[in-house]
Scaffold this active site. Structure first.
Site, PDB file in Angstrom:
ATOM      1  N   ASP A  40      28.320   8.254  -6.055  1.00 50.97           N
ATOM      2  CA  ASP A  40      27.385   7.986  -7.152  1.00 50.97           C
ATOM      3  C   ASP A  40      26.407   9.139  -7.273  1.00 50.97           C
ATOM      4  O   ASP A  40      26.162   9.855  -6.322  1.00 50.97           O
ATOM      5  CB  ASP A  40      26.534   6.748  -6.831  1.00 50.97           C
ATOM      6  CG  ASP A  40      27.321   5.472  -6.924  1.00 50.97           C
ATOM      7  OD1 ASP A  40      28.329   5.457  -7.635  1.00 50.97           O
ATOM      8  OD2 ASP A  40      26.925   4.500  -6.265  1.00 50.97           O
ATOM      9  N   LYS A  62      26.714   8.538 -13.574  1.00 50.64           N
ATOM     10  CA  LYS A  62      26.253   9.203 -14.800  1.00 50.64           C
ATOM     11  C   LYS A  62      25.570  10.514 -14.445  1.00 50.64           C
ATOM     12  O   LYS A  62      24.818  10.600 -13.495  1.00 50.64           O
ATOM     13  CB  LYS A  62      25.217   8.325 -15.512  1.00 50.64           C
ATOM     14  CG  LYS A  62      25.809   7.157 -16.225  1.00 50.64           C
ATOM     15  CD  LYS A  62      24.766   6.543 -17.158  1.00 50.64           C
ATOM     16  CE  LYS A  62      25.135   5.122 -17.492  1.00 50.64           C
ATOM     17  NZ  LYS A  62      24.399   4.132 -16.726  1.00 50.64           N
ATOM     18  N   MET A 177      16.060  -1.025 -11.043  1.00 52.34           N
ATOM     19  CA  MET A 177      16.643  -0.913 -12.393  1.00 52.34           C
ATOM     20  C   MET A 177      15.732  -1.547 -13.443  1.00 52.34           C
ATOM     21  O   MET A 177      16.212  -2.169 -14.402  1.00 52.34           O
ATOM     22  CB  MET A 177      18.029  -1.589 -12.439  1.00 52.34           C
ATOM     23  CG  MET A 177      19.034  -0.910 -11.551  1.00 52.34           C
ATOM     24  SD  MET A 177      20.667  -1.660 -11.644  1.00 52.34           S
ATOM     25  CE  MET A 177      20.466  -3.045 -10.553  1.00 52.34           C
TER      26      MET A 177
END
Ligand code: SAH
Length: 299
Positions: A40, A62, A177
């Site tokens: 990640d 990402k 998050m």
């Protein structure tokens, strides 16, 4: 690699919150013997420090330059590589089973008959506040911690978080998050009964040289976060303990804080120099500039 050993294995390894020094000894051992590392974005610094130079590295997070992978695709690559005989390390930020979908990856391996093990990691939910000087429990102040996902807004039909119960409690609330939902979260906690002057700390990129800490109160949270330009990844701590700062007095000298150093490594081995520089506060970026021909004992 695929050397006729039959099916390989998958290890879900927690990388910790970002500082390579916070990877466990067991995690480092497994990483150093991996054939394939599936990583990640939040775990990349740890990877550069500990993975073997000839391992296949697959970035699935990402980034500004690469697409992010869907969970199904990640599960498939783990299973496929292991079936080809590889020892696969799935390096995940923090702890693999804390809001990280590690359980789904383990289930996919089990379904496919691929052996899978887990190495717990230092979760950002506890380590990032600690490194910012915030003890998440404190005698007489908070004897309870709730670690919650802010991914879904309060009131969302698929959210299992009891925001109203948390608002009524005296628990320290640690939100992961949650940056995109700050305003809705603050409103819900205020509506539910948390005091307006409840201390809040927002710690962005904790455990990295770019760490920033915003200290505010629940009623000012949304405005202050926008003014400060807070961005993900960040840990949000709500509760009396968020006003504490236990690190300041004992902080080691970090004379290189804010300095980025490019460390050119001539040998592909764990970078001692980079580790020393990081201990002094620098953002040490390593690159291998030349490699000895294989089998030649130079260096
Ligand atoms: N499994 C991870 C959490 C994955 S969810 C763990 O145990 O830490 C991703 C969220 O974790 C981010 O949105 C952010 O809220 C938090 N996070 C992870 N690393 C962080 C860091 N270095 N600094 C601040 N927040 C971090």
């Amino acid at each position: 690699m695929a050397d006729g050993r039959g099916v390989g294995e998958v290890w879900l390894v927690g990388a910790g919150p970002g500082d390579p020094g916070l990877l466990t000894v067991r995690g480092r051992e497994l990483l150093s013997t991996a054939d394939v590392v599936v990583v990640d974005r939040l775990a990349t610094a740890v990877l550069l420090d500990a993975a073997p130079p000839d391992a296949e590295i697959i970035h699935v997070g990402k980034s500004p330059t690469a697409r992010s992978w869907g969970q199904e695709e990640i599960n498939t690559v783990l299973v496929d590589r292991a079936r080809a005989g590889a020892r696969v390390v799935r390096l995940k930020g923090g702890d693999p089973y804390v809001l990280g979908r590690g359980g789904e990856e383990a289930a996919a391996c089990a379904e496919a008959g691929v052996p899978c093990g887990v190495v717990p990691g230092v979760t950002s939910a506890l380590a990032v506040p600690a490194l910012a000087g915030i003890p998440v429990t404190h005698r007489d102040v908070a004897q309870e911690i709730a670690i919650v996902s802010g991914h879904l807004p309060p009131g969302h039909p698929e959210s299992t978080v009891d925001w109203t119960g948390l608002a009524e409690s005296r628990a320290t609330i640690v939100i992961l998050m949650g940056v995109a939902r700050l305003m809705a979260i603050a409103d819900t906690l205020l509506d539910g009964g948390r005091a307006e002057d409840t201390p809040v700390a927002v710690i962005e990129r904790g455990a990295t040289p770019a760490q920033r800490i915003l200290r505010t109160t629940l009623d000012a949270l949304a405005v202050d976060a926008i003014a400060a330009g807070v961005r993900s990844p960040a840990v949000i701590v709500v509760g009396e303990v968020a006003a504490l700062d236990r690190a300041a007095a004992s902080m080691e000298a970090r004379p290189l804080a804010g300095v980025r150093v490019l460390v050119a490594r001539t040998r592909p081995r764990a970078g001692l120099l980079a580790r020393r520089l990081r201990a002094l506060g620098a953002d040490a970026v390593e690159t291998v500039v030349a490699r000895p021909a294989s089998g030649v004992g130079v260096g």
